[in-house]
Motif scaffolding. Structure first.
Motif, PDB file in Angstrom:
ATOM      1  N   GLU A 258       0.677  -1.274  -0.028  1.00 37.47           N
ATOM      2  CA  GLU A 258      -0.151  -0.082  -0.184  1.00 37.47           C
ATOM      3  C   GLU A 258       0.928   1.110  -0.065  1.00 37.47           C
ATOM      4  N   TYR A 259       0.717   2.121  -0.754  1.00 34.68           N
ATOM      5  CA  TYR A 259       1.314   3.438  -0.826  1.00 34.68           C
ATOM      6  C   TYR A 259       0.376   4.703  -0.990  1.00 34.68           C
ATOM      7  N   SER A 260       1.216   5.591  -0.168  1.00 33.16           N
ATOM      8  CA  SER A 260       0.303   6.874  -0.062  1.00 33.16           C
ATOM      9  C   SER A 260       0.424   7.815  -1.516  1.00 33.16           C
ATOM     10  N   VAL A 261      -0.803   8.502  -1.737  1.00 35.35           N
ATOM     11  CA  VAL A 261      -0.884   9.225  -2.964  1.00 35.35           C
ATOM     12  C   VAL A 261      -1.309  10.607  -2.587  1.00 35.35           C
ATOM     13  N   SER A 262      -0.507  11.731  -2.643  1.00 36.09           N
ATOM     14  CA  SER A 262      -1.068  12.900  -2.211  1.00 36.09           C
ATOM     15  C   SER A 262      -1.670  13.676  -3.273  1.00 36.09           C
ATOM     16  N   THR A 263      -2.482  14.592  -3.025  1.00 36.64           N
ATOM     17  CA  THR A 263      -3.337  15.474  -4.071  1.00 36.64           C
ATOM     18  C   THR A 263      -3.979  16.724  -3.278  1.00 36.64           C
ATOM     19  N   VAL A 264      -3.920  17.847  -3.988  1.00 38.23           N
ATOM     20  CA  VAL A 264      -4.279  18.988  -3.364  1.00 38.23           C
ATOM     21  C   VAL A 264      -5.739  18.942  -3.470  1.00 38.23           C
TER      22      VAL A 264
ATOM     23  N   ARG B 189      -3.174  -6.536  -5.426  1.00 40.75           N
ATOM     24  CA  ARG B 189      -1.828  -6.546  -4.827  1.00 40.75           C
ATOM     25  C   ARG B 189      -1.324  -5.200  -4.553  1.00 40.75           C
ATOM     26  N   ILE B 190      -1.366  -4.294  -5.192  1.00 39.26           N
ATOM     27  CA  ILE B 190      -0.964  -2.720  -5.022  1.00 39.26           C
ATOM     28  C   ILE B 190      -2.093  -1.873  -4.757  1.00 39.26           C
ATOM     29  N   THR B 191      -2.102  -1.032  -3.472  1.00 39.70           N
ATOM     30  CA  THR B 191      -3.041  -0.324  -3.557  1.00 39.70           C
ATOM     31  C   THR B 191      -2.645   1.055  -3.136  1.00 39.70           C
ATOM     32  N   LEU B 192      -3.195   1.830  -3.717  1.00 36.93           N
ATOM     33  CA  LEU B 192      -2.670   3.374  -3.726  1.00 36.93           C
ATOM     34  C   LEU B 192      -3.723   4.214  -2.960  1.00 36.93           C
ATOM     35  N   ARG B 193      -3.432   4.424  -1.638  1.00 35.67           N
ATOM     36  CA  ARG B 193      -4.319   5.248  -0.745  1.00 35.67           C
ATOM     37  C   ARG B 193      -4.064   6.639  -1.047  1.00 35.67           C
ATOM     38  N   VAL B 194      -5.246   7.196  -1.743  1.00 34.60           N
ATOM     39  CA  VAL B 194      -5.211   8.940  -1.984  1.00 34.60           C
ATOM     40  C   VAL B 194      -5.629   9.689  -0.662  1.00 34.60           C
ATOM     41  N   TYR B 195      -4.725  10.598  -0.520  1.00 32.58           N
ATOM     42  CA  TYR B 195      -5.158  11.622   0.531  1.00 32.58           C
ATOM     43  C   TYR B 195      -5.260  12.895  -0.088  1.00 32.58           C
ATOM     44  N   PRO B 196      -6.501  13.332  -0.261  1.00 31.16           N
ATOM     45  CA  PRO B 196      -6.732  14.881  -0.949  1.00 31.16           C
ATOM     46  C   PRO B 196      -6.409  15.767   0.117  1.00 31.16           C
ATOM     47  N   ASN B 197      -6.697  17.282  -0.483  1.00 32.69           N
ATOM     48  CA  ASN B 197      -6.650  18.311   0.220  1.00 32.69           C
ATOM     49  C   ASN B 197      -5.344  18.593   1.066  1.00 32.69           C
ATOM     50  N   SER B 198      -4.185  18.180   0.300  1.00 37.81           N
ATOM     51  CA  SER B 198      -2.948  18.157   1.188  1.00 37.81           C
ATOM     52  C   SER B 198      -2.691  17.835   2.653  1.00 37.81           C
TER      53      SER B 198
ATOM     54  N   MET C 159       3.759   8.839  -3.223  1.00 32.60           N
ATOM     55  CA  MET C 159       3.562   9.213  -4.784  1.00 32.60           C
ATOM     56  C   MET C 159       2.494  10.491  -4.485  1.00 32.60           C
ATOM     57  N   ALA C 160       2.147  11.098  -5.703  1.00 35.80           N
ATOM     58  CA  ALA C 160       1.551  12.156  -5.930  1.00 35.80           C
ATOM     59  C   ALA C 160       1.036  12.425  -7.075  1.00 35.80           C
ATOM     60  N   VAL C 161      -0.191  13.270  -7.399  1.00 35.89           N
ATOM     61  CA  VAL C 161      -0.659  13.683  -8.603  1.00 35.89           C
ATOM     62  C   VAL C 161      -0.692  15.309  -8.285  1.00 35.89           C
TER      63      VAL C 161
END
Length: 335
Positions: free
Chosen positions: A29-35, A60-69, A90-92
């Motif tokens: 599992e990986y963290s993904v940042s977005t604004v 097998r791979i999870t991207l956990r999205v964390y919005p609003n910075s 990771m980030a977008v």
């Protein structure tokens, strides 16, 4: 008979334990940042990436999205540094927000460089885009794909703006980039730097007169509700999004997973770009229906803004890199 069964049972349990360990090692599992959240195309791009990765990796791979910075306590300009340091996997992210750490990204903030979406695509899809990705990679982050936050348009509460003279003395909220300060100063405005969290209250109270953002933000965030009665479609800059991964995380991934992440990012980015552009007319009609006066510039009016901001190029081309700026201009001219 019992003595023959116990070794068999032990072997079975040992095999099951090894299988569970192997599965736990493989599942990541990986963290993904977005604004912005999934209410906006930006957030939807991150969610689409996560969805495609989950699907193509069979969970097998999870991207956990964390919005609003969330992962940088709301300070979007810290996102790139946090990813480079490994605090974010990771980030977008936005070229604007990452430009303090990657000066080459200021290319996209040069005023009136890209007149249309074809120009944007010519830059991101050509030599200039490759040069930008090389600059990002050299600073400890692996860029994978492009998305799009869109052209940033100008709104205000005072008057219809169709010439630089109309901006004289207006207090305009801008993001935390010196290039934006220089652009609006060249246009005679009074640029006021503040976070988006502070911007809406400032617009409500009249502490600032106007702001600049993509149509999607104006529409979804209902900026018309905080006194922004006039919207000028001047396309003065476009803010591409970038899908990216911390370099150490990237290097630890097997080649198969790298390709999966990259292709999922490319597909999510293309999906988001097409969606964003397809929604433009609908968003514009929705904004007009709420009583906002929309001003569209003709070529002569746009040229006046171009002429007024040439000093920004003189100041910022050395910072961005002469070769990169020239490659981008050539891409625009030959599109």
């Amino acid at each position: 008979m019992l003595t023959r069964r116990f070794p068999s049972l032990s072997a079975t349990l040992a095999g099951a334990a090894l299988f569970c360990v192997a599965m736990s090692v493989q599942a990541r599992e990986y963290s993904v940042s977005t604004v912005l959240s999934a209410d906006f195309p930006w957030g939807q791009a991150a969610e689409k990436w996560a969805e495609l990765v989950e699907e193509r990796s069979d969970g097998r791979i999870t991207l956990r999205v964390y919005p609003n910075s969330q992962l940088v306590s709301g300070d979007q300009t810290r996102e790139f540094s946090a990813m480079r340091q490994g605090l974010i996997d990771m980030a977008v992210g936005s070229t604007i927000n990452w430009s303090p750490q990657v000066p080459e990204l200021n290319l996209f903030s040069l005023p009136f460089l890209m007149p249309d979406t074809e120009a944007v695509d010519a830059i991101t899809g050509g030599q200039a885009g490759e040069m930008v990705f090389d600059a990002i990679e050299s600073r400890g982050v692996m860029p994978l794909a492009w998305g799009e936050n869109g052209f940033r348009e100008l709104s205000n509460s005072k008057l219809p703006i169709d010439s630089p003279d109309d901006l004289d003395g207006l207090k305009i909220r801008v993001v935390g980039s010196p290039l934006f300060q220089d652009t609006f100063t060249a246009l005679g405005a009074n640029p006021t730097q503040m976070s988006w969290a502070d911007a809406k209250p400032a617009l409500t109270t009249g502490a600032v007169d106007g702001q600049e953002n993509p149509l999607s933000v104006f529409d979804v965030a209902r900026i018309d509700q905080v006194g922004q009665k006039y919207l000028t479609l001047w396309h003065y800059m476009n803010d591409p999004l970038i899908f990216a991964v911390n370099q150490r995380v990237w290097q630890q991934l097997p080649e198969e997973d790298r390709e999966l992440l990259r292709q999922a990012a490319i597909d999510a980015g293309q999906w988001e770009i097409e969606m964003s552009r397809a929604q433009k007319d609908e968003r514009l009609e929705a904004i007009k229906s709420r009583g906002v006066e929309v001003i569209e510039l003709d070529e002569a009016q746009r040229q006046a803004f171009i002429d007024a901001t040439q000093s920004v190029y003189e100041t910022w081309t050395p910072e961005i890199g002469q070769a990169l700026v020239e490659a981008a201009k050539q891409a625009v001219e030959s599109r």
